[in-house]
Design an enzyme around this catalytic site. Structure first.
Site, PDB file in Angstrom:
ATOM      1  N   SER A 159       0.704  -1.217   0.075  1.00  0.00           N
ATOM      2  CA  SER A 159      -0.048  -0.090  -0.004  1.00  0.00           C
ATOM      3  C   SER A 159       1.030   1.372  -0.027  1.00  0.00           C
ATOM      4  O   SER A 159       0.288   2.268  -0.214  1.00  0.00           O
ATOM      5  CB  SER A 159      -0.932   0.015   1.046  1.00  0.00           C
ATOM      6  OG  SER A 159      -2.147  -0.763   0.912  1.00  0.00           O
ATOM      7  N   LYS A 193       0.289   3.439  -2.894  1.00  0.00           N
ATOM      8  CA  LYS A 193      -0.897   4.259  -3.033  1.00  0.00           C
ATOM      9  C   LYS A 193      -0.649   5.601  -3.074  1.00  0.00           C
ATOM     10  O   LYS A 193      -1.096   6.913  -3.560  1.00  0.00           O
ATOM     11  CB  LYS A 193      -1.882   3.967  -1.800  1.00  0.00           C
ATOM     12  CG  LYS A 193      -2.489   2.599  -2.208  1.00  0.00           C
ATOM     13  CD  LYS A 193      -3.277   2.128  -0.799  1.00  0.00           C
ATOM     14  CE  LYS A 193      -3.926   0.817  -1.257  1.00  0.00           C
ATOM     15  NZ  LYS A 193      -4.421   0.002   0.095  1.00  0.00           N
ATOM     16  N   TYR A 230      -3.758  -2.270  -9.942  1.00  0.00           N
ATOM     17  CA  TYR A 230      -3.775  -2.055  -8.579  1.00  0.00           C
ATOM     18  C   TYR A 230      -2.895  -3.257  -7.932  1.00  0.00           C
ATOM     19  O   TYR A 230      -2.126  -3.124  -7.092  1.00  0.00           O
ATOM     20  CB  TYR A 230      -5.281  -2.470  -7.730  1.00  0.00           C
ATOM     21  CG  TYR A 230      -5.288  -2.365  -6.575  1.00  0.00           C
ATOM     22  CD1 TYR A 230      -4.914  -1.181  -5.667  1.00  0.00           C
ATOM     23  CD2 TYR A 230      -5.294  -3.603  -5.645  1.00  0.00           C
ATOM     24  CE1 TYR A 230      -4.824  -1.458  -4.367  1.00  0.00           C
ATOM     25  CE2 TYR A 230      -5.075  -3.702  -4.330  1.00  0.00           C
ATOM     26  CZ  TYR A 230      -4.946  -2.252  -3.701  1.00  0.00           C
ATOM     27  OH  TYR A 230      -4.908  -2.591  -2.341  1.00  0.00           O
ATOM     28  N   TYR A 278      -4.227   3.721   7.981  1.00  0.00           N
ATOM     29  CA  TYR A 278      -5.818   3.098   8.271  1.00  0.00           C
ATOM     30  C   TYR A 278      -6.229   3.379   9.768  1.00  0.00           C
ATOM     31  O   TYR A 278      -6.373   4.551  10.037  1.00  0.00           O
ATOM     32  CB  TYR A 278      -5.735   1.530   8.038  1.00  0.00           C
ATOM     33  CG  TYR A 278      -5.016   1.109   7.130  1.00  0.00           C
ATOM     34  CD1 TYR A 278      -4.962   1.508   5.693  1.00  0.00           C
ATOM     35  CD2 TYR A 278      -3.664   0.532   7.119  1.00  0.00           C
ATOM     36  CE1 TYR A 278      -4.164   1.263   4.689  1.00  0.00           C
ATOM     37  CE2 TYR A 278      -2.858   0.175   6.092  1.00  0.00           C
ATOM     38  CZ  TYR A 278      -3.020   0.633   4.918  1.00  0.00           C
ATOM     39  OH  TYR A 278      -2.371   0.302   3.787  1.00  0.00           O
ATOM     40  N   VAL A 338       1.311  -3.882   3.840  1.00  0.00           N
ATOM     41  CA  VAL A 338       1.244  -5.042   4.446  1.00  0.00           C
ATOM     42  C   VAL A 338       2.407  -5.907   4.210  1.00  0.00           C
ATOM     43  O   VAL A 338       2.554  -6.999   4.498  1.00  0.00           O
ATOM     44  CB  VAL A 338      -0.016  -6.067   4.132  1.00  0.00           C
ATOM     45  CG1 VAL A 338      -1.528  -5.140   4.718  1.00  0.00           C
ATOM     46  CG2 VAL A 338      -0.263  -6.169   2.477  1.00  0.00           C
TER      47      VAL A 338
HETATM   48  N1  GLN Z   1      -2.214  -5.593  -1.813  1.00  0.00           N
HETATM   49  C1  GLN Z   1      -2.887  -5.271  -0.357  1.00  0.00           C
HETATM   50  C2  GLN Z   1      -4.284  -5.412  -0.333  1.00  0.00           C
HETATM   51  O1  GLN Z   1      -5.013  -5.065  -1.295  1.00  0.00           O
HETATM   52  C3  GLN Z   1      -2.386  -4.148  -0.073  1.00  0.00           C
HETATM   53  C4  GLN Z   1      -2.801  -3.716   1.532  1.00  0.00           C
HETATM   54  C5  GLN Z   1      -1.958  -2.932   2.360  1.00  0.00           C
HETATM   55  O2  GLN Z   1      -0.628  -2.836   2.396  1.00  0.00           O
HETATM   56  N2  GLN Z   1      -2.303  -2.367   3.408  1.00  0.00           N
HETATM   57  O3  GLN Z   1      -4.757  -6.228   0.397  1.00  0.00           O
END
Ligand code: GLN
Length: 303
Positions: free
Chosen positions: A63, A66, A187, A239, A257
């Site tokens: 993420s 993003k 994505y 988050y 993650v």
């Molecule tokens: N690729 C992961 C997902 O979509 C990204 C989520 C994350 O890093 N928080 O679940």
């Protein structure tokens, strides 16, 4: 400030607890990453790069991507981007579906999965080859060719049922212009970009340089846009732990993650930490502790 000795001291302090938490295993390719790794890298606005531990080991940025896709979309679309994405913290897990129904398919912010999927849709409309556009954008930010870990991208595509649900749900509200499969292909690939802590600290440098890439002195974003990305990172970048991050660390941050976290101190430095084991909100446990120690030891914070 002697960053080298500060980073070594942080690496020593977190070492005994490395592996506390749980590696993301809902993406099978990530479940195999050894949990005991730890890296930290700092890049200052005067161009110094200092690191400790496994700071040169590439990992799946997940993420953190993003931030880059949001920046590229802001650069391309300006304020039009915000028609379909909000700017409020969600207070829910990064992959939650619940708010979307109440809010008619308009995600709360660009850093939860739903918001990043909407950003990806805009980029699919914008570029003939959106995956390559994102890869080149990130490569230009760190002045090194970076690449996708195709195994991670495939693994997530095979098991990403929630993201598939989110994209279809948004599409059902008429708020994705492109086919779900094309949007998710971008994505899943952006999440599968592989970078090290050193590369990420460099790639984010525009966020502490008023939007300019210090390596080539070209604008990436306007200074106002860069401030806005930092504001979103502070309020939404981690988050449902964004409040805890602001309380304990006090730097605009974005986690993934894969266990990486980037943090920005405007006009001073960027820092990237990485350790794969995660806490309940999907943020690296050792990474968060390391950022807390960094702020404690350097007394650097936006507050
Ligand atoms: N690729 C992961 C997902 O979509 C990204 C989520 C994350 O890093 N928080 O679940």
């Amino acid at each position: 400030m002697n960053f080298a000795s500060i980073l070594e001291a942080i690496a020593d302090e977190v070492r005994p607890s490395l592996g506390d938490g749980k590696v993301a295993d809902y993406i099978p390719a990530l479940a195999r990453v050894p949990a005991s790794q730890f890296g930290i890298a700092v890049r200052t606005t005067d161009g110094r790069e200092v690191c400790a531990g496994d700071a040169s080991t590439p990992f799946s940025i997940q993420s953190i991507s993003k931030v880059f896709t949001l920046s590229l979309a802001m650069q391309q679309l300006g304020d039009g981007l915000w028609d379909r994405i909000g700017r409020e913290p969600s207070g829910d897990p990064f992959n939650s579906l619940v708010q979307l129904e109440h809010e008619q398919g308009k995600p709360r912010n660009p850093f939860i999965n739903a918001g990043a999927i909407v950003v990806a849709d805009r980029l699919v409309s914008q570029f003939a080859n959106p995956k390559e556009a994102v890869r080149q954008f990130v490569s230009s930010l760190c002045e090194e060719e970076v690449g996708f870990d195709e195994e991670v991208a495939r693994s997530e595509a095979a098991t990403g049922f929630r993201n598939i649900a989110l994209a279809n749900f948004i599409k059902s509200f008429g708020k994705l212009d492109n086919p779900v499969a094309d949007v998710l292909d971008l994505y899943f690939h952006q999440c599968a970009l592989s970078l090290s802590c050193v590369q990420l600290a460099r790639a984010c440098a525009y966020l502490c340089h008023d939007g300019r890439n210090p390596l080539c002195d070209q604008p990436v974003l306007t200074d106002r846009q860069a401030r806005r990305v930092n504001a979103l990172m502070l309020t939404c970048g981690t988050y449902d732990a964004a409040g805890e991050f602001a309380f304990r660390i006090g730097l605009p941050s974005k986690s993934g993650v894969g266990g990486g976290i980037i943090a920005v101190l405007p006009d001073r430095l960027t820092v990237c930490v990485w350790s794969p084991a995660l806490g309940p909100s999907g943020n690296s446990v050792a990474g968060m502790r390391a950022l807390e120690l960094f702020v404690e030891k350097t007394k650097l914070s936006v507050f």
